[in-house]
Scaffold this motif. Structure first.
Motif, PDB file in Angstrom:
ATOM      1  N   ARG A 165      29.972 -11.689  -7.706  1.00  0.00           N
ATOM      2  CA  ARG A 165      31.371 -11.952  -7.999  1.00  0.00           C
ATOM      3  C   ARG A 165      32.316 -10.883  -7.457  1.00  0.00           C
ATOM      4  O   ARG A 165      33.531 -11.048  -7.520  1.00  0.00           O
ATOM      5  CB  ARG A 165      31.579 -12.058  -9.524  1.00  0.00           C
ATOM      6  CG  ARG A 165      30.941 -13.280 -10.136  1.00  0.00           C
ATOM      7  CD  ARG A 165      31.588 -14.551  -9.631  1.00  0.00           C
ATOM      8  NE  ARG A 165      30.985 -15.735 -10.250  1.00  0.00           N
ATOM      9  CZ  ARG A 165      29.927 -16.353  -9.774  1.00  0.00           C
ATOM     10  NH1 ARG A 165      29.340 -15.922  -8.645  1.00  0.00           N
ATOM     11  NH2 ARG A 165      29.438 -17.407 -10.393  1.00  0.00           N
ATOM     12  N   GLY A 166      31.795  -9.799  -6.945  1.00  0.00           N
ATOM     13  CA  GLY A 166      32.672  -8.752  -6.444  1.00  0.00           C
ATOM     14  C   GLY A 166      32.039  -7.960  -5.321  1.00  0.00           C
ATOM     15  O   GLY A 166      30.813  -7.806  -5.251  1.00  0.00           O
ATOM     16  N   GLN A 167      32.872  -7.459  -4.412  1.00  0.00           N
ATOM     17  CA  GLN A 167      32.450  -6.577  -3.330  1.00  0.00           C
ATOM     18  C   GLN A 167      33.406  -5.383  -3.291  1.00  0.00           C
ATOM     19  O   GLN A 167      34.623  -5.573  -3.360  1.00  0.00           O
ATOM     20  CB  GLN A 167      32.496  -7.287  -1.978  1.00  0.00           C
ATOM     21  CG  GLN A 167      31.732  -8.581  -1.893  1.00  0.00           C
ATOM     22  CD  GLN A 167      31.892  -9.230  -0.540  1.00  0.00           C
ATOM     23  OE1 GLN A 167      31.409  -8.734   0.486  1.00  0.00           O
ATOM     24  NE2 GLN A 167      32.602 -10.352  -0.502  1.00  0.00           N
ATOM     25  N   CYS A 168      32.854  -4.201  -3.180  1.00  0.00           N
ATOM     26  CA  CYS A 168      33.680  -2.997  -3.153  1.00  0.00           C
ATOM     27  C   CYS A 168      33.233  -2.116  -1.994  1.00  0.00           C
ATOM     28  O   CYS A 168      32.102  -1.610  -1.990  1.00  0.00           O
ATOM     29  CB  CYS A 168      33.573  -2.234  -4.470  1.00  0.00           C
ATOM     30  SG  CYS A 168      34.620  -0.765  -4.558  1.00  0.00           S
ATOM     31  N   TYR A 169      34.101  -1.956  -1.004  1.00  0.00           N
ATOM     32  CA  TYR A 169      33.811  -1.130   0.169  1.00  0.00           C
ATOM     33  C   TYR A 169      35.039  -0.266   0.468  1.00  0.00           C
ATOM     34  O   TYR A 169      36.056  -0.321  -0.232  1.00  0.00           O
ATOM     35  CB  TYR A 169      33.497  -2.000   1.387  1.00  0.00           C
ATOM     36  CG  TYR A 169      32.565  -3.150   1.119  1.00  0.00           C
ATOM     37  CD1 TYR A 169      31.300  -2.938   0.554  1.00  0.00           C
ATOM     38  CD2 TYR A 169      32.937  -4.461   1.421  1.00  0.00           C
ATOM     39  CE1 TYR A 169      30.445  -4.005   0.313  1.00  0.00           C
ATOM     40  CE2 TYR A 169      32.090  -5.534   1.183  1.00  0.00           C
ATOM     41  CZ  TYR A 169      30.844  -5.295   0.618  1.00  0.00           C
ATOM     42  OH  TYR A 169      30.010  -6.351   0.369  1.00  0.00           O
ATOM     43  N   ASP A 170      34.930   0.540   1.537  1.00  0.00           N
ATOM     44  CA  ASP A 170      36.091   1.299   1.983  1.00  0.00           C
ATOM     45  C   ASP A 170      36.973   0.404   2.853  1.00  0.00           C
ATOM     46  O   ASP A 170      36.712  -0.786   3.021  1.00  0.00           O
ATOM     47  CB  ASP A 170      35.670   2.579   2.717  1.00  0.00           C
ATOM     48  CG  ASP A 170      34.800   2.289   3.941  1.00  0.00           C
ATOM     49  OD1 ASP A 170      34.954   1.197   4.521  1.00  0.00           O
ATOM     50  OD2 ASP A 170      33.983   3.148   4.310  1.00  0.00           O
ATOM     51  N   GLY A 171      38.014   0.999   3.404  1.00  0.00           N
ATOM     52  CA  GLY A 171      38.976   0.197   4.154  1.00  0.00           C
ATOM     53  C   GLY A 171      38.698   0.081   5.632  1.00  0.00           C
ATOM     54  O   GLY A 171      39.558  -0.404   6.388  1.00  0.00           O
ATOM     55  N   ALA A 172      37.525   0.517   6.103  1.00  0.00           N
ATOM     56  CA  ALA A 172      37.198   0.419   7.520  1.00  0.00           C
ATOM     57  C   ALA A 172      37.152  -1.050   7.946  1.00  0.00           C
ATOM     58  O   ALA A 172      36.804  -1.937   7.161  1.00  0.00           O
ATOM     59  CB  ALA A 172      35.858   1.090   7.807  1.00  0.00           C
ATOM     60  N   ALA A 173      37.499  -1.298   9.214  1.00  0.00           N
ATOM     61  CA  ALA A 173      37.583  -2.674   9.703  1.00  0.00           C
ATOM     62  C   ALA A 173      36.251  -3.393   9.611  1.00  0.00           C
ATOM     63  O   ALA A 173      36.205  -4.600   9.327  1.00  0.00           O
ATOM     64  CB  ALA A 173      38.087  -2.674  11.149  1.00  0.00           C
ATOM     65  N   CYS A 198      37.817   0.098  -2.377  1.00  0.00           N
ATOM     66  CA  CYS A 198      37.353   1.149  -3.293  1.00  0.00           C
ATOM     67  C   CYS A 198      38.531   1.962  -3.834  1.00  0.00           C
ATOM     68  O   CYS A 198      39.331   2.514  -3.069  1.00  0.00           O
ATOM     69  CB  CYS A 198      36.373   2.063  -2.570  1.00  0.00           C
ATOM     70  SG  CYS A 198      35.837   3.481  -3.549  1.00  0.00           S
ATOM     71  N   THR A 199      38.629   2.042  -5.154  1.00  0.00           N
ATOM     72  CA  THR A 199      39.742   2.749  -5.782  1.00  0.00           C
ATOM     73  C   THR A 199      39.754   4.228  -5.431  1.00  0.00           C
ATOM     74  O   THR A 199      40.799   4.805  -5.140  1.00  0.00           O
ATOM     75  CB  THR A 199      39.675   2.585  -7.312  1.00  0.00           C
ATOM     76  OG1 THR A 199      39.635   1.197  -7.635  1.00  0.00           O
ATOM     77  CG2 THR A 199      40.887   3.204  -7.975  1.00  0.00           C
ATOM     78  N   THR A 323      43.610  14.612 -10.234  1.00  0.00           N
ATOM     79  CA  THR A 323      42.260  14.864 -10.737  1.00  0.00           C
ATOM     80  C   THR A 323      41.917  14.009 -11.950  1.00  0.00           C
ATOM     81  O   THR A 323      40.824  13.415 -12.007  1.00  0.00           O
ATOM     82  CB  THR A 323      42.078  16.357 -11.055  1.00  0.00           C
ATOM     83  OG1 THR A 323      42.275  17.128  -9.861  1.00  0.00           O
ATOM     84  CG2 THR A 323      40.687  16.627 -11.591  1.00  0.00           C
ATOM     85  N   PRO A 324      42.790  13.898 -12.965  1.00  0.00           N
ATOM     86  CA  PRO A 324      42.445  13.012 -14.097  1.00  0.00           C
ATOM     87  C   PRO A 324      42.235  11.569 -13.672  1.00  0.00           C
ATOM     88  O   PRO A 324      41.383  10.867 -14.238  1.00  0.00           O
ATOM     89  CB  PRO A 324      43.667  13.146 -15.019  1.00  0.00           C
ATOM     90  CG  PRO A 324      44.285  14.458 -14.665  1.00  0.00           C
ATOM     91  CD  PRO A 324      44.058  14.608 -13.197  1.00  0.00           C
ATOM     92  N   VAL A 325      42.999  11.108 -12.681  1.00  0.00           N
ATOM     93  CA  VAL A 325      42.830   9.742 -12.193  1.00  0.00           C
ATOM     94  C   VAL A 325      41.456   9.587 -11.550  1.00  0.00           C
ATOM     95  O   VAL A 325      40.760   8.579 -11.750  1.00  0.00           O
ATOM     96  CB  VAL A 325      43.939   9.381 -11.188  1.00  0.00           C
ATOM     97  CG1 VAL A 325      43.770   7.953 -10.689  1.00  0.00           C
ATOM     98  CG2 VAL A 325      45.312   9.563 -11.823  1.00  0.00           C
ATOM     99  N   ASN A 330      35.787   7.589 -12.084  1.00  0.00           N
ATOM    100  CA  ASN A 330      34.352   7.830 -11.919  1.00  0.00           C
ATOM    101  C   ASN A 330      33.583   7.906 -13.224  1.00  0.00           C
ATOM    102  O   ASN A 330      32.354   7.965 -13.212  1.00  0.00           O
ATOM    103  CB  ASN A 330      34.124   9.140 -11.154  1.00  0.00           C
ATOM    104  CG  ASN A 330      34.630   9.061  -9.725  1.00  0.00           C
ATOM    105  OD1 ASN A 330      34.661   7.999  -9.146  1.00  0.00           O
ATOM    106  ND2 ASN A 330      35.023  10.193  -9.177  1.00  0.00           N
ATOM    107  N   LYS A 331      34.264   7.921 -14.351  1.00  0.00           N
ATOM    108  CA  LYS A 331      33.564   8.197 -15.605  1.00  0.00           C
ATOM    109  C   LYS A 331      32.602   7.097 -16.016  1.00  0.00           C
ATOM    110  O   LYS A 331      31.692   7.331 -16.800  1.00  0.00           O
ATOM    111  CB  LYS A 331      34.562   8.441 -16.726  1.00  0.00           C
ATOM    112  CG  LYS A 331      35.350   7.217 -17.155  1.00  0.00           C
ATOM    113  CD  LYS A 331      36.292   7.555 -18.293  1.00  0.00           C
ATOM    114  CE  LYS A 331      37.070   6.329 -18.752  1.00  0.00           C
ATOM    115  NZ  LYS A 331      37.986   6.655 -19.861  1.00  0.00           N
ATOM    116  N   THR A 332      32.807   5.861 -15.516  1.00  0.00           N
ATOM    117  CA  THR A 332      31.903   4.776 -15.893  1.00  0.00           C
ATOM    118  C   THR A 332      30.675   4.709 -15.022  1.00  0.00           C
ATOM    119  O   THR A 332      29.792   3.892 -15.248  1.00  0.00           O
ATOM    120  CB  THR A 332      32.638   3.422 -15.801  1.00  0.00           C
ATOM    121  OG1 THR A 332      33.133   3.244 -14.471  1.00  0.00           O
ATOM    122  CG2 THR A 332      33.798   3.370 -16.782  1.00  0.00           C
TER     123      THR A 332
END
Length: 349
Positions: A165-173, A198-199, A323-325, A330-332
């Motif tokens: 249901r989801g894909q998470c990658y960087d912004g490269a073409a 990716c956030t 840094t808090p963001v 990453n905390k999960t």
């Protein structure tokens, strides 16, 4: 002929000895420690087994045999068995529900392109879990190759692509391309696999654009990175820095991960006087090479300017807000170690 009782005793002792060997390998692997050295007798595994013999007589007797199942080849095979058991456990935990996949490619120190693949899912307690399932070597980083590797990894774990249901990658073409990227190729087979940039990568790009777009910040950070490298490249210069009262050595400045630069900038501004005094001492020392003395003098002049101090303080202030963001993002995440082998070893024995 050996009696049945004697045979059962030997089997029990052998099982106990092998359990000690497996536990030692699992412990070292879980701690990220090497099992072997040039001299096998002084390797971490052999030293750990030496200690285990004190509480396990069966292991001591077993290691006197000609075949002890501790050769490098068997060590690698045991590690592969443990890794496979962990991956099977991960697959079983997500197979009954939907999941998302995350992937990123990078080049290791040997120049080999590798793809790290993680699964993201929600357990029955509605807690987010992110679990690494493997590193895969690839000959190229084209979208077709990478999408094939991802689908092959899911197939090996017997995970249905229809549950993705989801894909998470960087912004490269090659990853995020709308028509020919990895996310587009996978969407052709499963349209419900929504792509999310990716956030953490977006945060890093936003901070990078912010810093590069403001000349005082850009120049100060670049100068700070060169100055930190100037000290860290020489134990003698680091000793001089400590001599002038620095409470700790300067932290390295990551050239790509801007959100990880806060500790480096903080180490400079917290030891500002000691750093400046060290640079002036190095520049005035007759034993210093002319090129190094000139470099130290240039850094010292730059540190004495208001623009440098203001830029450094402002950059540190901005990074402390990100840094808090970054930590919240990453905390999960959870990390898988070989110590999880102990949870599945008995059930799969």
């Amino acid at each position: 002929m050996m009696s049945v009782t004697g045979k059962a005793k030997d089997v029990a002792e052998a099982r106990e000895a092998l359990d000690g060997i497996f536990s030692a390998i699992a412990y070292l692997a879980g701690q990220g420690l090497p099992l072997r050295r040039r001299e096998e007798k002084t390797s971490n595994l052999q030293r750990l087994l030496d200690q285990s013999e004190r509480t396990c007589p069966a292991l001591k007797t077993w290691r006197k045999r000609k075949q002890t199942f501790t050769s490098p080849e068997i060590q690698n095979e045991i590690l592969e068995l443990m890794a496979s058991a962990i991956v099977r456990q991960i697959a079983n935990s997500v197979r009954e529900d939907v999941f998302a996949v995350m992937a990123d490619e990078t080049r290791d120190s040997a120049g080999t392109e590798q793809v790290a693949i993680c699964l993201r899912s929600v357990n029955k307690q509605l807690e987010v879990e992110e679990q690494l399932i493997g590193l895969y070597s690839v000959e190229s980083t084209t979208a077709l190759v990478l999408s094939t590797v991802i689908k092959d990894a899911l197939l090996r774990m017997e995970l249905d692509l229809k549950q993705l249901r989801g894909q998470c990658y960087d912004g490269a073409a090659n990853m995020s391309g709308k028509f020919k990227g990895v996310q587009a190729l996978i969407k052709q087979e499963e349209p419900r696999a929504v792509f999310v940039h990716c956030t953490a990568h977006r945060l890093n790009l936003a901070v990078q654009d912010c810093m590069d777009g403001v000349r005082p910040l850009r120049d100060t950070i670049q100068e700070t990175g060169r100055m930190i490298g100037f000290f860290r490249d020489s134990p003698k210069r680091l000793s001089c820095l400590i001599h002038f009262g620095a409470d700790k050595s300067l932290r390295p400045l990551c050239p790509t991960r801007w959100t990880c630069s806060e500790p480096a900038l903080a180490s400079v501004i917290n030891n500002y006087t000691a750093v400046l005094s060290s640079l002036e001492a190095i520049a005035d020392d007759p034993s210093t090479r002319p090129d190094q003395a000139s470099t130290a003098s240039g850094h010292a002049r730059r540190m004495q300017s208001f623009d440098f101090f203001f830029g450094l303080s402002l950059a540190l202030h901005l990074l402390r807000m990100t840094t808090p963001v970054m930590h919240a993002d990453n905390k999960t995440q959870s990390h898988i170690s070989v110590s999880r082998w102990t949870k599945v070893s008995h059930t799969e024995a």
